[in-house]
Write an enzyme that holds these catalytic residues in place. Structure first.
Site, PDB file in Angstrom:
ATOM      1  N   PRO A  20     -10.828   7.743  -0.969  1.00  0.00           N
ATOM      2  CA  PRO A  20      -9.509   8.345  -1.058  1.00  0.00           C
ATOM      3  C   PRO A  20      -8.652   7.238  -1.884  1.00  0.00           C
ATOM      4  O   PRO A  20      -8.533   6.124  -1.450  1.00  0.00           O
ATOM      5  CB  PRO A  20      -8.931   8.537   0.249  1.00  0.00           C
ATOM      6  CG  PRO A  20     -10.019   8.823   1.185  1.00  0.00           C
ATOM      7  CD  PRO A  20     -11.222   8.161   0.804  1.00  0.00           C
ATOM      8  N   CYS A  21      -7.968   7.624  -3.051  1.00  0.00           N
ATOM      9  CA  CYS A  21      -7.564   6.736  -4.162  1.00  0.00           C
ATOM     10  C   CYS A  21      -5.866   6.678  -3.916  1.00  0.00           C
ATOM     11  O   CYS A  21      -5.306   5.939  -4.797  1.00  0.00           O
ATOM     12  CB  CYS A  21      -7.705   7.292  -5.471  1.00  0.00           C
ATOM     13  SG  CYS A  21      -7.253   8.787  -5.830  1.00  0.00           S
ATOM     14  N   GLN A  22      -5.103   7.716  -2.914  1.00  0.00           N
ATOM     15  CA  GLN A  22      -4.030   7.262  -2.893  1.00  0.00           C
ATOM     16  C   GLN A  22      -3.302   5.834  -2.906  1.00  0.00           C
ATOM     17  O   GLN A  22      -2.349   5.552  -3.373  1.00  0.00           O
ATOM     18  CB  GLN A  22      -3.160   8.257  -1.846  1.00  0.00           C
ATOM     19  CG  GLN A  22      -3.375   9.720  -2.159  1.00  0.00           C
ATOM     20  CD  GLN A  22      -4.764   9.968  -1.083  1.00  0.00           C
ATOM     21  OE1 GLN A  22      -5.861   9.482  -1.107  1.00  0.00           O
ATOM     22  NE2 GLN A  22      -4.786  11.387  -1.238  1.00  0.00           N
TER      23      GLN A  22
END
EC number: 2.1.1.37
Length: 386
Positions: free
Chosen positions: A79-81
């Protein structure tokens, strides 16, 4: 070749790697809408995902040790958030940072190679030390953090180990690069950072494949080639922005390689969902979505340019990057099918959920074509070393 796909999302990375010859024995994703999309296509027998052994759940609860020394590849997009320009930039203080789990999967399975991707924001100066921390952990996955050890202390210990010259532990030769998907035939300017690591004992030398497409080749085609005639575009609709035209005028000889693909290249054969809804209804996921509007700093992708980066908003998509800008200045939202074309998903692949939900899946995805290009290069090198 056997693989595991982590953080699978709607399947863009996994589908591309599957087409390159890697067949996942386990696919893990926690988001139920993404899982519904994968399951629906698997049940329909879509080749790229047919038979995927999907686990819907938290990767932190998965024990990877049963796969030790049996995998060619571990891949995924943590996940890149935490690193996204649109996020809160908390990185290592963000509970959504799943790189530690990706590294654990490598440590427990000892694959021949891994491929991980993330947003370009991870390479920003703000995160530079943490970027190096991730890279060193991937190079030396056995040197894991101690209980209550800070990431900065762990980084120092990794640096000392890395410079010691000792290689008795599990070790990978890791290369990283920011790739623009448009340079590899994707009709979208989408930059992602990739980590590729080959296990040291394989003694494989590898480099990222060179791009095959360029914006200059596109401009040459539009100003001196047959782009407009090929698409049967009338003279009044042949719109090229002033900056693009100025760049085109500076070209003195035909560029090598292929042209960047435009939005028109990608969607020209689809019925117009706004003006021909009956024909559009016969195409899966191709329904007009009303409400698009343009304002300063919030404009769409011109029809005859490579698309801007599709975005995934927290509460649906914000608008600008996910809109089509027609030559007459009118804007409308891309349909889900058009967005899937921009992400190079196969047409038979269907997306589950509302428009905003499916656009979120697409906005988080890796373009299939980019994944396939990198995967094919990785597969060739593994096969040559066998």
């Amino acid at each position: 070749m056997r693989s595991i796909e982590l953080f699978a999302g709607a399947g863009g990375l996994g589908i591309g790697l599957h087409e390159a010859g890697f067949h996942p024995v386990s696919v893990i994703e926690w988001d139920r809408y993404c899982c519904d999309t994968i399951r629906e296509n698997s049940e329909r027998g879509i080749g790229a995902v047919a038979g995927w052994d999907l686990t819907e759940g938290d990767v932190r609860s998965v024990d990877f040790r049963p796969f030790e020394d049996s995998l060619d590849l571990v891949s995924g997009g943590p996940p890149c958030q935490p690193f996204s320009v649109g996020g809160r930039h908390r990185s290592y203080n963000d509970a959504r940072d799943m790189f530690p789990e990706a590294i654990r999967a490598v440590r427990q399975t000892r694959p021949k190679v891994f491929v991980f991707e993330n947003v370009k924001g991870l390479t920003r100066t703000t995160f530079r030390n943490y970027f190096e921390y991730i890279r060193l952990q991937l190079e030396h996955p056995d040197i894991h953090s101690h209980v209550d050890e800070t990431w900065a202390d762990h980084l120092s210990r990794l640096e000392r180990h890395h410079t010691s010259g000792v290689r008795k532990d599990l070790h990978y030769r890791v290369v990283t690069r920011v790739l623009n998907a448009a340079d590899y035939g994707v009709p979208q300017r989408r930059e992602r950072v990739l980590f590729v690591g080959f296990r040291d004992d394989l003694d494989i030398e590898w480099a990222f494949p060179q791009g095959t497409h360029s914006v200059d080749a596109l401009l040459w085609d539009q100003t001196r080639g047959d782009y407009w005639d090929r698409h049967r575009v009338s003279a009044k609709d042949r719109v090229l922005g002033p900056r693009m035209r100025e760049r085109a005028n500076r070209l003195v000889e035909k560029p090598q390689g292929l042209a960047w693909r435009t939005v028109r290249d990608s969607i020209h054969d689809l019925p117009d969902a706004e003006h021909d809804p009956d024909a559009a209804a016969r195409v899966p996921n191709h329904r007009f979505q009303p409400g698009a509007r343009s304002y300063p700093g919030h404009t769409g992708s011109p029809l005859d340019e490579t698309a801007k980066t599709l975005k995934a908003g927290v509460h649906g998509v914000p608008g600008g990057e996910n809109m089509l800008l027609r030559p007459d200045g009118a804007v409308r939202y891309f349909t889900v099918r058009e967005s899937a074309r921009l992400q190079t998903f196969p047409d038979e692949f269907r997306f589950h959920g509302s428009w905003s939900e499916t656009m979120r899946q697409l906005g988080n995805a890796v373009p299939v074509q980019l994944a396939r290009t990198v995967g094919e290069s990785v597969a060739r090198h593994l096969e040559s070393a066998a």
